[in-house]
Design a protein around this motif. Structure first.
Motif, mmCIF file in Angstrom:
data_model
loop_
_atom_site.group_PDB
_atom_site.id
_atom_site.type_symbol
_atom_site.label_atom_id
_atom_site.label_comp_id
_atom_site.label_asym_id
_atom_site.label_seq_id
_atom_site.Cartn_x
_atom_site.Cartn_y
_atom_site.Cartn_z
ATOM 1 N N HIS A 1 3.878 -61.696 34.607
ATOM 2 C CA HIS A 1 3.961 -62.753 33.584
ATOM 3 C C HIS A 1 5.391 -63.232 33.410
ATOM 4 C CE1 HIS A 1 -0.232 -62.347 32.416
ATOM 5 N NE2 HIS A 1 -0.082 -61.048 32.506
ATOM 6 N N PRO B 1 1.254 -62.815 26.714
ATOM 7 C CA PRO B 1 0.667 -61.694 27.461
ATOM 8 C C PRO B 1 0.850 -60.363 26.731
ATOM 9 C CG PRO B 1 1.962 -63.108 28.911
ATOM 10 C CD PRO B 1 2.270 -63.542 27.521
ATOM 11 N N ASP C 1 8.045 -65.846 33.624
ATOM 12 C CA ASP C 1 8.027 -67.309 33.711
ATOM 13 C C ASP C 1 9.315 -67.845 34.333
ATOM 14 O OD1 ASP C 1 9.865 -66.864 31.736
ATOM 15 O OD2 ASP C 1 8.782 -67.909 30.147
ATOM 16 N N PRO D 1 -3.591 -63.854 27.317
ATOM 17 C CA PRO D 1 -3.659 -62.959 28.479
ATOM 18 C C PRO D 1 -3.458 -61.517 28.023
ATOM 19 C CG PRO D 1 -2.176 -64.808 28.893
ATOM 20 C CD PRO D 1 -2.507 -64.850 27.439
ATOM 21 N N ALA E 1 6.428 -61.170 27.236
ATOM 22 C CA ALA E 1 5.258 -60.293 27.282
ATOM 23 C C ALA E 1 5.558 -59.077 26.415
ATOM 24 C CB ALA E 1 4.913 -59.868 28.713
#
Length: 291
Positions: A289, A227, A291, A254, A158
């Motif tokens: 965000h 993101p 992962d 996003p 992100a």
């Protein structure tokens, strides 16, 4: 073979029990030259890591004020550590302590992109952090640079752009006298041109000014589909609020636009409250965000 030859030197290790964080002075190579940084690590196992990219004429701890004595990035690193995230804040070549091989006059947007990509490569092979969980925060010109790091690397979980220019011509045209810009563009590449800014006086070469016209942050961030958090102040007169809208419009993925009644330095000459809110919002966005 990796784009950059990486070197690491752990010279000092400082502990802060109040924030359960250790800080280590590190160096690595970018385009064959030395970059200096500070790697901040929370206690415990290797953690996700955030790269912090400073702004125009700044350095890795960033602006220090009475309200934020540790510097905007120094104190951001502490907040990240408290949230269980490591961070690497660097001095771009020519800035701060990264001056062994390059002067500030030689800096360009592309040289800073190269430095940031070198920092990313360094983290990818480090066993001190979770090398597959890497995030990015760029402030002001560091945000401009971050658009390219995001779009060209494909390696970030992100990205947060804090008061980042989407239109360099407009932003730097408001900071740099037109006569100085014209002189630089008409001169030889090695000529140094004196530039008087509202807060300091510097020298730059032609390459920097050419980048103002050739670098396209909106096109760079359009190549990134991960993101994206864009933070912008409604009171910012350095990077105008419409820049945030341009970056959001260019990005497909996003995203979140965070607006606040703040100036370009997050109101830090009077309070640390707005910076605290911004850092908390950024951390929450990154964790959402993860992962």
């Amino acid at each position: 073979m990796m784009r950059h030859i990486l070197m690491f030197t752990a010279l000092i290790s400082l502990s802060s029990t109040a924030h359960a964080m250790s800080e280590t002075f590190v160096t690595f190579q970018s385009d064959g030259q030395e970059v200096v940084g500070t790697l901040a690590l929370p206690d415990g196992d290797p953690a996700p890591v955030v790269i912090l990219l400073h702004g125009f004429t700044g350095s890795r701890d960033e602006l220090a004020t009475e309200a934020v004595p540790g510097g905007v990035f120094g104190e951001t690193a502490e907040a990240l550590a408290e949230a269980g995230m490591a961070s690497l804040r660097i001095d771009f070549r020519g800035s701060g302590e990264s001056t062994a091989d390059l002067s500030f006059a030689d800096t360009t947007f592309e040289s800073q992109v190269t430095d940031a990509l070198a920092a990313l490569d360094y983290l990818k092979v480090s066993d001190m952090v979770k090398s597959d969980d890497i995030y990015l925060i760029g402030w002001s010109q560091g945000g401009l640079v971050s658009t390219a790091v995001a779009g060209r690397s494909g390696a970030l979980d992100a990205v947060a752009l804090w008061a980042a220019p989407a239109d360099p011509v407009s932003t730097f045209g408001g900071l740099i006298d037109a006569a100085a810009m014209e002189k630089a563009l008409a001169g030889d590449p090695d000529d140094k041109v004196k530039v008087t800014l509202p807060w300091t006086e510097i020298e730059l070469k032609k390459g920097f000014f050419e980048g103002i016209y050739s670098f396209d942050p909106a096109a760079e961030i359009a190549a990134y589909s991960g993101p994206l958090l864009v933070a912008q102040g409604s009171l910012d007169t350095t990077v105008l609020p419409e820049n945030a809208d341009m970056l959001i419009a260019a990005h497909d993925g996003p995203e979140q636009l965070w607006m606040a009644d703040m100036d370009h330095v997050f109101n830090t000459f009077t309070t640390d409250d707005t910076l605290d809110e911004l850092v908390a919002e950024t951390i929450a966005f990154f964790k959402a965000h993860d992962d």
